[in-house]
Design a protein around this motif. Structure first.
Motif, short mmCIF file in Angstrom:
data_model
loop_
_atom_site.label_atom_id
_atom_site.label_comp_id
_atom_site.label_asym_id
_atom_site.label_seq_id
_atom_site.Cartn_x
_atom_site.Cartn_y
_atom_site.Cartn_z
N ARG A 125 -19.38 -9.82 -13.14
CA ARG A 125 -18.18 -8.99 -12.99
C ARG A 125 -17.38 -9.44 -11.76
N SER A 126 -18.09 -9.76 -10.66
CA SER A 126 -17.39 -10.22 -9.45
C SER A 126 -16.71 -11.55 -9.68
N ILE A 127 -17.36 -12.43 -10.43
CA ILE A 127 -16.75 -13.73 -10.74
C ILE A 127 -15.52 -13.53 -11.60
N SER A 128 -15.57 -12.58 -12.53
CA SER A 128 -14.41 -12.28 -13.38
C SER A 128 -13.25 -11.78 -12.54
N ASN A 129 -13.53 -10.91 -11.58
CA ASN A 129 -12.47 -10.41 -10.70
C ASN A 129 -11.87 -11.53 -9.85
N ASP A 130 -12.71 -12.44 -9.37
CA ASP A 130 -12.21 -13.56 -8.57
C ASP A 130 -11.22 -14.41 -9.36
N MET A 131 -11.55 -14.67 -10.62
CA MET A 131 -10.69 -15.51 -11.44
C MET A 131 -9.36 -14.82 -11.71
N ALA A 132 -9.38 -13.50 -11.86
CA ALA A 132 -8.14 -12.78 -12.10
C ALA A 132 -7.22 -12.83 -10.89
N PHE A 133 -7.81 -12.72 -9.70
CA PHE A 133 -7.00 -12.69 -8.47
C PHE A 133 -6.56 -14.08 -8.03
N THR A 134 -7.44 -15.07 -8.16
CA THR A 134 -7.15 -16.40 -7.60
C THR A 134 -6.49 -17.35 -8.60
N GLN A 135 -6.83 -17.22 -9.89
CA GLN A 135 -6.31 -18.18 -10.88
C GLN A 135 -5.50 -17.52 -11.99
N ASN A 136 -5.40 -16.20 -11.90
CA ASN A 136 -4.65 -15.46 -12.93
C ASN A 136 -5.24 -15.68 -14.33
#
Length: 490
Positions: free
Chosen positions: A156-167
């Protein structure tokens, strides 16, 4: 109303020469060449060779010999204020260059590394037929894999990172699907989220037709907690198998790699150890010599010294010309001073290393004569510091990251320092000796009934070593030996 007062105080400060000596002292032989090369590159007044200009030598020795007479006592040396010294106009351009080996990494030995684990995994990712989105997710997952090969961040944390950093918006299911593909990469077990999954990933690549592999998979899948606690009898009863089948399955599991990131193409490293000293036995006489790399041939540049004389004799009429000449003279003098300080620090390093090593050999004479570890005497830093009339911190810097080559192998200097354990005879035995005995007892214990710390304590007491159970536990942990329950074997 303000009141002015004048106070006089005595403070201890290190001179730039002493700072340089301290840094050079703690550098191991393997790093000394690099440090000298760095100094040769930044200081044109320093050259390699033995031909030292006597005139330059006399001129600068008169200025700085007093500083080096008390070098070994730098802890109590009332030298120049470093800050004030570096702020002087004549020396404003000179600074002390870092020598690399600070307090935080003094115990670290040099290594040679190849390509990283991440690079290998990215290369393998390219072999999969993934679209641009999936490849970006795969790279994010690989970037989350730690050095030992595990991925411990929640999906879940990795999913959030991708949303914030790579859209890129994804979910745990999609991440798990791509992670499953990454877990098929080499080395086996890579990308696991815990030890249980890591072992299962490796077992899945083995031949499932083998009965011992089938049993091993059942143990890790259904009885992992019992396996980690070595409750083999319970596992045997639940699986209804005989002793031989259980032994074969356990053997398969124990041969798996619990840290897959430390092997394979990725993070493989090769460590090396270079001896700083060489001790040889010549018919009962122990000779101590420095590694030749510890005694480089350096000299002050003759051309730079001549340049200084030339500028001193130059006509200084004219303010602009005078200012230019003064700046040049200051630069040349700075470099000559730095070269002389560096050469003196190298010589002082050689003398201190040799003096300390000779004291260690003298203290541990019986060991260096025969190589018998039982003849190692209890020895602490203070014992050597008293013998060579230096501070304990100086001995500590010599002992750290240094090694000695003997007729019996290469030993780090720290190996010879140990605490003392009292014996029934009234003498002190080295803790190294007690650790060796403790290791032998554990190596020869019954594998199905290992010795507890209490039993080890009683055995050592019977042999004359006055040691407590908590000390036995401490030495066992220092030897990286688990408790008796975890040493039990079938």
């Amino acid at each position: 109303m303000q009141k002015l007062s004048l106070n006089q105080s005595l403070q201890q400060r290190l001179s730039p020469q002493q700072i340089q000596f301290i840094k050079l002292l703690q550098i191991p032989t393997a790093e000394l060449d690099q440090r000298i090369e760095e100094e040769l590159e930044v200081n044109p007044a320093l050259e390699e060779g033995l031909d030292i200009d006597d005139r330059v030598k006399d001129e600068y020795e008169d200025d700085y010999s007093d500083d080096y007479d008390e070098f070994n006592e730098y802890e109590t040396y009332e030298g120049l204020d470093v800050k004030q010294y570096l702020d002087q106009d004549d020396y404003a351009g000179y600074k002390m260059y870092g020598d690399g080996w600070g307090e935080e990494d003094k115990d670290v030995m040099p290594i040679v590394a190849t390509s990283t684990l991440a690079e290998s995994l990215i290369q393998q990712l390219g072999y999969l037929k993934l679209d641009e989105r999936q490849e970006a997710i795969g790279q994010q997952l690989i970037g989350s894999i730690e050095e030992d090969g595990y991925i411990r961040r929640p999906l879940r944390s990795i999913s959030n990172d991708m949303a914030f950093t790579q859209n890129i918006y994804t979910n745990e299911e999609e991440l798990a699907e791509i992670l499953k593909k990454i877990q098929t990469f080499e080395p086996a077990g890579i990308g696991a989220r815990d030890l249980r999954e890591c072992l299962l990933l490796q077992l899945e690549r083995k031949n499932h037709e083998d009965f011992e592999v089938q049993v091993a998979i059942r143990i890790i899948t259904d009885f992992f907690d019992e396996f980690t606690k070595k409750h083999y009898e319970k596992i045997q009863r639940r699986l209804d198998i005989d002793d031989e089948a259980l032994k074969d399955a356990i053997r398969v599991i124990t041969r798996l790699n619990p840290k897959p990131g430390n092997t394979g193409n990725g993070d493989s490293t090769a460590a090396y150890l270079m001896a700083d000293f060489i001790v040889t036995n010549n018919n009962g006489k122990l000779d101590v010599i420095l590694n030749s790399k510890n005694a480089p041939e350096l000299r002050v540049s003759r051309s730079f010294a001549d340049m200084l004389d030339t500028y001193d004799k130059t006509d200084k009429n004219g303010s602009a010309q005078h200012k230019s000449i003064k700046e040049t003279v200051t630069f040349v003098k700075q470099k000559l001073d730095a070269a002389k300080w560096f050469i003196d620090a190298i010589k002082q390093r050689q003398q201190t290393l040799l003096k300390t090593m000779k004291a260690i050999v003298d203290y541990q004479y019986d060991f260096f004569l025969e190589g018998d570890e039982s003849k190692l005497r209890p020895m602490i830093l203070k014992d050597i510091a008293i013998r060579i009339d230096m501070d304990i911190s100086t001995v500590s810097r010599v002992a750290n990251s240094k090694a000695v080559q003997t007729d019996f192998g290469i030993y780090p200097l720290k190996y010879f320092f140990s605490e003392g354990i009292s014996t029934d005879s009234g003498e002190d035995a080295s803790s190294r000796e007690v650790k060796n005995i403790l290791k032998d007892l554990i190596d020869n214990e019954p594998k199905n009934a290992p010795l507890s710390d209490d039993k080890l304590e009683k055995i050592l007491n019977k042999r004359g070593y006055n040691i407590a159970r908590r000390t036995v536990a401490k030495y066992r942990e220092q030897l990286n030996i688990p408790v008796a329950r975890l040493r039990k074997q079938l």
